[in-house]
Structures are given as C-alpha cells and as structure tokens.
Design an enzyme around this catalytic site. Sequence first.
Site, short mmCIF file in Angstrom:
data_model
loop_
_atom_site.label_atom_id
_atom_site.label_comp_id
_atom_site.label_asym_id
_atom_site.label_seq_id
_atom_site.Cartn_x
_atom_site.Cartn_y
_atom_site.Cartn_z
N ARG A 23 -6.38 -0.94 -29.13
CA ARG A 23 -6.00 -2.31 -28.77
C ARG A 23 -5.77 -2.49 -27.27
O ARG A 23 -5.85 -3.59 -26.76
CB ARG A 23 -4.71 -2.71 -29.49
CG ARG A 23 -4.82 -2.68 -31.00
CD ARG A 23 -3.45 -2.81 -31.63
NE ARG A 23 -2.62 -1.67 -31.22
CZ ARG A 23 -1.30 -1.65 -31.24
NH1 ARG A 23 -0.62 -2.70 -31.66
NH2 ARG A 23 -0.64 -0.59 -30.87
N ASN A 48 7.12 -9.41 -5.59
CA ASN A 48 5.96 -10.07 -5.00
C ASN A 48 4.70 -9.65 -5.74
O ASN A 48 4.62 -8.53 -6.25
CB ASN A 48 5.81 -9.70 -3.52
CG ASN A 48 7.02 -10.06 -2.69
OD1 ASN A 48 7.66 -11.07 -2.92
ND2 ASN A 48 7.36 -9.22 -1.74
N HIS A 61 2.52 -2.91 7.60
CA HIS A 61 3.64 -3.82 7.85
C HIS A 61 4.98 -3.13 7.64
O HIS A 61 5.10 -2.22 6.83
CB HIS A 61 3.57 -5.02 6.91
CG HIS A 61 2.30 -5.79 7.02
ND1 HIS A 61 1.74 -6.44 5.95
CD2 HIS A 61 1.47 -6.02 8.06
CE1 HIS A 61 0.61 -7.04 6.34
NE2 HIS A 61 0.43 -6.79 7.61
N LYS A 70 10.26 -0.47 -1.35
CA LYS A 70 9.28 -1.11 -2.23
C LYS A 70 8.85 -0.14 -3.31
O LYS A 70 8.52 1.00 -3.03
CB LYS A 70 8.04 -1.53 -1.44
CG LYS A 70 8.30 -2.52 -0.33
CD LYS A 70 7.03 -2.76 0.47
CE LYS A 70 7.30 -3.67 1.65
NZ LYS A 70 6.12 -3.79 2.52
N HIS A 117 3.79 0.05 5.63
CA HIS A 117 3.04 0.08 4.38
C HIS A 117 1.79 -0.78 4.49
O HIS A 117 1.79 -1.82 5.14
CB HIS A 117 3.94 -0.46 3.25
CG HIS A 117 3.23 -0.60 1.95
ND1 HIS A 117 2.79 -1.82 1.48
CD2 HIS A 117 2.86 0.33 1.04
CE1 HIS A 117 2.19 -1.63 0.32
NE2 HIS A 117 2.22 -0.35 0.03
N TYR A 130 4.89 -5.69 -5.77
CA TYR A 130 5.93 -5.05 -4.97
C TYR A 130 7.29 -5.47 -5.54
O TYR A 130 7.57 -6.66 -5.63
CB TYR A 130 5.98 -5.55 -3.54
CG TYR A 130 4.73 -5.80 -2.77
CD1 TYR A 130 4.53 -5.14 -1.56
CD2 TYR A 130 3.78 -6.74 -3.15
CE1 TYR A 130 3.42 -5.40 -0.78
CE2 TYR A 130 2.66 -7.00 -2.38
CZ TYR A 130 2.50 -6.33 -1.19
OH TYR A 130 1.40 -6.59 -0.41
N GLU A 141 9.43 -9.06 11.06
CA GLU A 141 8.28 -8.25 10.69
C GLU A 141 7.64 -7.58 11.90
O GLU A 141 7.54 -8.15 12.98
CB GLU A 141 7.23 -9.10 9.98
CG GLU A 141 6.09 -8.27 9.43
CD GLU A 141 5.13 -9.08 8.60
OE1 GLU A 141 4.89 -8.67 7.46
OE2 GLU A 141 4.62 -10.09 9.09
N LYS A 166 -3.48 -11.55 12.22
CA LYS A 166 -2.27 -10.81 12.60
C LYS A 166 -2.50 -9.31 12.52
O LYS A 166 -2.12 -8.56 13.43
CB LYS A 166 -1.11 -11.24 11.69
CG LYS A 166 0.19 -10.52 11.94
CD LYS A 166 1.31 -11.06 11.08
CE LYS A 166 1.07 -10.69 9.63
NZ LYS A 166 2.19 -11.04 8.75
N ASP A 167 -3.14 -8.84 11.45
CA ASP A 167 -3.38 -7.41 11.31
C ASP A 167 -4.43 -6.91 12.31
O ASP A 167 -4.33 -5.80 12.81
CB ASP A 167 -3.82 -7.07 9.88
CG ASP A 167 -2.66 -7.19 8.90
OD1 ASP A 167 -1.49 -7.26 9.33
OD2 ASP A 167 -2.92 -7.22 7.68
#
Length: 186
Positions: A23, A48, A61, A70, A117, A130, A141, A166-167
Amino acid sequence: MDVEKTTIADVLHIRPKIWGDQRGFFVETWQQERYAAAGIRLPFVQDNHSRSRGGTLRGLHFQRRFPQGKLVSVSLGSVFDVVVDIRPDSPSFGQWYGAMLSGDNQHQLWVPPGLAHGFLVLSEVAHFHYKCTEYYHPEDEGAIRWNDPDIGIIWPESPEILLSDKDRAAPFWREVRETLPHGETR
C-alpha cells in the site's frame, strides 16, 4: 531509528524506521522522547516547507545572532543536503558534510544552531521540510557562496544550477569568517 554522528561536531544523520507494504509506507518523522535521547533537545518553534524544481540550489544560509537548529527532510524527490560548520570555537570549524535526502530513503539531518545550510535539488521537483528551533529573522540572515573554493564542497553533477540573486551574490567564506559572532548569540 538509526542515528549516526557525522564528521561535523553535533550534526546527526538520522535514518528513521520505515514500515512499508504493497500500500505504501509509514514513517515517524518526529517523536520528542526518541529524538531527545539522540541528543536533539531544543524546542522547535517553526516548521517550513519549500518546493523547488530540479537544479535549484538554495544556500548556504545562516542567521548570525539568532541561529536556527534545523531538523531537515525531504518528502518528495531528492536533494544533496549540505552543512558548513561556521562556529568559530568548534573543532570542525570551516568543514562541510553532505548527505542524500529523499522521499524514498526518508533520511533526516539534524543541523544544530550555528551552521550554514543549503541543498541542491537532484530530482525533477523536491519538497523539503525544516523544523526550526528559532524564528526566521530576515535582518539577521547571512550567506556564503555555494561554490566557495576554500570550503570545497563537492556537489553532485547537475545539468543546471538555479540560484536566487541573493545566493548568486553571496560573499566568499574568507569574507564571512571574520564577521562571525563569538558567543554573542541569543
């Protein structure tokens, strides 16, 4: 569940028990007493869920004054998940660890507070989860360039790498290293 210590101080690679039959399957993704026995005792305050298409790379980050622990996992698809130890007083400072997390293997990674991370999506799509020990503070951040040669993460081959602006503009490790707090976190 099987809990394995990794090469990074306090980072745990968790393999929950999966019960399956024709199943489908059942897996317990969080149980306070069992996870506390494994060393995960901080309270979680936020969950999250991100959905990303193949080739997406999110990270690396971290939060400076409000570091988040996390517990991360994937419910659909597969990712290569990476942590970098940015705790100046840690014996594994500046080192990285990577693990394959997928909806098939149901593995989890415990990322204690004070690490950077990120992850790379290897499947067509991935649902990433997370459980966080601290609220997200956007003003707090920080980020490190995903392909920084001084860290030397060996990412799996991907036909494309999709990054946020941003990254893509994240600073290199040598720039970030000097700005890290020493025992000044909340």
